[in-house]
Enzyme design. Structure first.
Site, PDB file in Angstrom:
ATOM      1  N   HIS A   1       0.884  -1.117   0.046  1.00  0.00           N
ATOM      2  CA  HIS A   1      -0.016   0.016  -0.200  1.00  0.00           C
ATOM      3  C   HIS A   1       0.752   1.208   0.006  1.00  0.00           C
ATOM      4  O   HIS A   1       0.090   2.459  -0.032  1.00  0.00           O
ATOM      5  CB  HIS A   1      -0.836   0.088   1.253  1.00  0.00           C
TER       6      HIS A   1
ATOM      7  N   ARG B   1      -5.371  11.921   6.214  1.00  0.00           N
ATOM      8  CA  ARG B   1      -4.226  12.149   7.197  1.00  0.00           C
ATOM      9  C   ARG B   1      -3.193  13.066   6.781  1.00  0.00           C
ATOM     10  O   ARG B   1      -3.146  13.275   5.325  1.00  0.00           O
ATOM     11  CB  ARG B   1      -3.341  10.577   7.210  1.00  0.00           C
TER      12      ARG B   1
ATOM     13  N   LYS C   1       0.907  14.506   1.093  1.00  0.00           N
ATOM     14  CA  LYS C   1      -0.052  14.701   0.583  1.00  0.00           C
ATOM     15  C   LYS C   1      -0.334  16.290   0.547  1.00  0.00           C
ATOM     16  O   LYS C   1      -1.373  16.590  -0.206  1.00  0.00           O
ATOM     17  CB  LYS C   1      -1.221  14.174   1.735  1.00  0.00           C
TER      18      LYS C   1
ATOM     19  N   LYS D   1     -14.362   8.545  -2.819  1.00  0.00           N
ATOM     20  CA  LYS D   1     -15.690   8.917  -2.055  1.00  0.00           C
ATOM     21  C   LYS D   1     -16.178  10.402  -2.384  1.00  0.00           C
ATOM     22  O   LYS D   1     -17.414  10.301  -2.604  1.00  0.00           O
ATOM     23  CB  LYS D   1     -15.270   8.712  -0.620  1.00  0.00           C
TER      24      LYS D   1
END
Ligand SMILES: CCc1ccc([C@H](C)CC(=O)N[C@@H]2O[C@H](CO)[C@@H](O)[C@H](O)[C@H]2O)cc1
Length: 821
Positions: free
Chosen positions: A363, A556, A561, A667
């Site tokens: 992952h 997170r 990110k 999502k």
């Protein structure tokens, strides 16, 4: 027969009402007028649980009798989210329950809000495991999810003076109605001690492990019901306890602490979830946790096989086990230990069974997340496992040596043991060598897996590598989270089949130009934004205007990110709105959500800067009504269920090549948000599916990133070459957002100017121009609505039902086993 007694399994309004009243009295021991909110919730939960049990027991019985091939999912994390609403949906009784509640003078919304969600995970990996469990049951695939029953899950996040403060997660304080303890299903788990050879009665050389410590793992079972089916699978989580929980001798000598020492030490193993997602923590307790649930789970699988099928040579025909990243990688050595030491198999047949049992999912490519454990710790804690790992490695390297004619460098790279000043066990190598299949979680990620961290393994075994792009559960992230959208989709589709086949939403394409439908579509989005605004005001007192563009980054907190890239844009916007009266982009509300690993200082500083910028921007009358910044505290599944439906814009801005897949991106898009994103992880496949014209792309590609880094990346050059960017960084440095303290955010700005490891400055200009384009498009609401409708119409591929189907067909070779109602 309890499974036929209507008061226990009836789904009618009357049956639910009767059952609720009974449970309040007989389980909670309460008359209605003195019942607490928790009593009411528990009575409701037991009422719903009863309706799961029948399906669960029938499923287990049928799978057992049919000897069905079963998938075992081994994961250190499961981010399940609140059970009650999900089970009401999967049983198809949400509206019936709401009416039953009303007739009893109860508000189902209030009861649902009482549930503490089981936060047994950190982020993406843990939530993926939960979505997969939902899709396995809905897809009627016999499966067991194995994991750890942490007494304390992921911390609750409070924000105090702009800083993250971790609060322990007491999710079990009121008990957990969804689990059934199985005190009779316990297994010994050994640690420390030494091994010794001996000859068994057949004169064969065997090894026995004399442990220094033995603890017990006790099973706690939670039914996982599928949507619209009678199939229910098992989630079996292990709790650690002492073999002897009270030492009376010690007590009678007055040494009260020693009397309970073993109990405390044992229970510590399943006490708390490690709150790190990415940087691996080399703590002994973490390795103890990993071996604990792996040993209990493998012992349980062997017990089930011997009880239902028989001799172990068919073990890999009955069971296939998926390793959710390296955290359960010890399972490879543990199955070998049990087959060799407890069942006396020879190495070859034992290895054949083991290798045909496991498959491994990676992952992350981040080097700091790839787990390696010091040999010294292994020797001390798991001596027998280390012996077996050495033997696995010896035989593996023999194979490599023959294949590559003693290419020492390659052998050193492939070895399960990393030589160096501290010798370490490479858990990803153990998982890869012990598995018949290895997969990444998005196309780009799997390609990078093959060309970087697992390159040598791919050259060795190209056929073992697969890609299975992640997916998310449409039940949790549309039906549960966005009831209004679900109703609209059902009205368009004429039925609820889309809930089990998300590709059915493609028919929305025909309505993409329909102005009437546009109205319905915008109404659903506005209602979700309004609901979030009301919840946020109640929770934090912060007021946001649903009429503004809701720009959301929820995940997170991690430098790759790039929440700080988002912040640079905001500070730039703030500065321009103040300086240039002509510059009046459409009003925006920037919403952030996400936890930082407690030991990750830079991530915590980014949270502080978000809140510091929010304080200044929201407090500045000059920009009020134009921009507002909000940090939504305690981002988890429950708050996600409010944020995903309410977003207009979804921020997926990681540096290309760093986000393995992402699942939040799916999502948000599933709920009609448009995505601003890089060509990273599953963003690439989402953009291909929804159409490049319905996706806001910016930034360097993974190949360009590699090239820029190879050419020597000098962030300060960009700073000096971009006056607006320089102004922004100088503003952050100036103390403007820190009551004049010029030092507070220096670590962040310095890191950006000196290293900028995730190339925030390199992508800044492209990001800002993309945001400017978004301002233009958002003002054309027909165009925006059309793009939003097309995102949902074409998002079907990103259902976890599709991902599970692919795992089932390509890797697990398991068939659905429908259970009759
Ligand atoms: C040992 C510490 C640790 C804990 C968790 C992890 C996880 C692998 C981190 C994680 O959650 N990875 C995310 O997995 C998602 C599901 O596949 C992906 O969508 C995300 O891109 C990936 O970051 C690594 C290291």
């Amino acid at each position: 027969q309890p499974v036929t007694d209507p008061t226990r399994i009836g789904l009618t309004k009357e049956a639910l009402k009767q059952a609720f009243v009974d449970n309040l009295f007989y389980i909670q021991g309460r008359f209605r007028d003195v019942a607490t909110a928790n009593d009411i919730y528990m009575a409701a939960a037991f009422t719903v649980r009863d309706r799961l049990l029948a399906r669960w027991l029938k499923s287990a019985q049928h799978f057992k009798e049919s000897g069905a091939r079963t998938l075992c999912y081994l994961s250190a994390e499961y981010l399940l989210g609140p059970h009650l609403i999900n089970n009401l949906i999967n049983l198809g009784i949400l509206e019936t329950a709401r009416e039953a509640g009303e007739e009893l003078g109860l508000d189902l919304g209030e009861i649902l809000a009482t549930e503490e969600e089981p936060g047994l995970g950190n982020g993406g990996l843990g939530r993926l495991a939960a979505c997969f469990m939902d899709s396995l049951a809905t897809g009627q695939i016999p499966a067991i999810g194995y994991g750890i029953r942490y007494e304390f899950g992921i911390f609750d996040q409070a924000i105090e003076n702009g800083w993250q403060v971790e609060k322990s997660d007491t999710w079990l304080k009121n008990g957990n109605p969804w689990e059934i303890p199985r005190p009779k299903i316990t297994f010994p788990v050994r640690y420390f001690g030494h091994t010794e050879p001996y000859q068994d009665e057949q004169g064969r050389l065997r090894i026995r492990w004399i442990p220094g410590l033995v603890v017990e793992g006790v099973a706690h079972d939670t039914p996982i019901l599928g949507y619209g089916v009678a199939n229910a699978n098992l989630l079996r989580l292990w709790k650690a306890q002492a073999t002897e929980s009270f030492d009376f001798q010690a007590f009678s000598t007055g040494d009260y602490y020693r009397a309970v020492q073993a109990k405390i030490e044992a229970e510590t193993i399943s006490k708390v979830l490690y709150p790190n997602d990415e940087p691996a923590v080399g703590k002994e307790l973490r390795l103890k946790q990993q071996y604990f649930f792996v040993s209990c789970s493998i012992q349980d699988m062997v017990r089930l096989h011997l009880a239902t099928v028989g001799p172990l040579d068919t073990f890999a025909d009955k069971f296939v086990a998926q390793l959710n990243d390296t955290h359960p990688a010890l399972a490879v050595a543990e199955l070998m230990r049990i087959l060799l030491d407890e069942h006396g198999l020879a190495w070859e047949p034992a290895w054949d069974i083991t290798h045909r049992t496991f498959a491994f999912t990676n992952h992350t490519l981040l080097p700091e997340a790839l787990e390696t454990w010091p040999i010294e710790l292994f020797e001390r804690l798991l001596p027998r496992l280390l012996e077996i790992i050495y033997e696995i490695n010896r035989r593996f390297l023999d194979e490599v040596r023959v294949r590559y004619l003693a290419d020492e460098a390659r052998i050193a790279r492939l070895s399960l043991i990393a030589e160096g000043e501290t010798r370490r066990v490479r858990m990803a190598h153990l998982a890869a060598v012990g598995s018949f299949a290895i997969n990444g979680v998005a196309a780009l990620h799997t390609d990078l897996l093959k060309t970087t961290v697992m390159r040598d393994f791919h050259e060795l075994w190209p056929d073992r590598f697969h890609n299975v792009t992640n997916g998310v559960s449409p039940r949790r992230f549309i039906v549960v989270s966005n009831r209004r959208l679900a109703r609209l989709l059902t009205s368009v589709c004429g039925n609820e089949d889309w809930m089990r086949d998300l590709t059915a939403l493609r028919r929305l394409e025909s309505l993409a130009e329909d102005q009437g439908f546009h109205e319905d579509w915008r109404r659903v989005k506005l209602a979700a934004k309004d609901q979030l605004a009301r919840w946020l005001a109640a929770k934090t007192g912060v007021r946001i205007d649903p009429q503004t563009l809701f720009d959301v980054q929820a995940k997170r907190i991690h430098e790759y990110k790039r929440q700080h890239l988002n912040l640079l844009h905001i500070v730039g916007l703030y500065q321009r709105i103040k300086q240039d009266a002509q510059f009046r982009p459409p009003p925006r509300t920037f919403l952030f959500g996400g936890k930082a690993a407690p030991s990750y200082a830079m991530a915590k500083l980014i949270i502080k800067l978000i809140n510091a910028v929010a304080e200044v921007v929201n407090g500045d009358p000059q920009v009020n009504g134009h921009i507002r910044v909000v940090f939504v505290p305690d981002f988890n599944v429950t708050t996600g269920q409010l944020l995903y439906p309410a977003a207009d814009l979804s921020e997926q801005i990681s540096l290309a090549g760093k986000e393995a897949s992402g699942t939040g991106n799916m999502k948000f898009a599933m709920n009609g948000a448009l995505t601003i994103g890089t060509l990273d992880g599953a963003n690439i496949e989402i953009r291909d599916a929804v159409g490049p014209e319905n996706f806001f792309l910016f930034g360097l590609t993974e190949a360009e990133v590699r090239q820029r880094q190879a050419d020597g990346y000098r962030p300060s050059d960009i700073y000096h070459g971009d006056p607006e960017l320089a102004t922004i960084i100088d503003l952050i440095d100036s103390g403007l957002f820190a009551h004049g303290d010029k030092t507070l955010f220096r670590p962040l700005t310095e890191n950006l100017l000196r290293h900028d490891p995730f190339m925030v400055l390199a992508d800044f200009r492209a990001y800002v121009s993309c945001q400017t384009l978004i301002d233009e498009v958002f003002q054309d609401s027909a165009r925006w609505t059309r793009m939003s409708i097309l995102n949902v119409a074409r998002i079907g591929h990103f259902s976890s039902d599709r991902a599970i189907r692919e795992y089932g067909e390509r890797i697990w070779k398991v068939e659905p086993v429908p259970i009759q109602v």
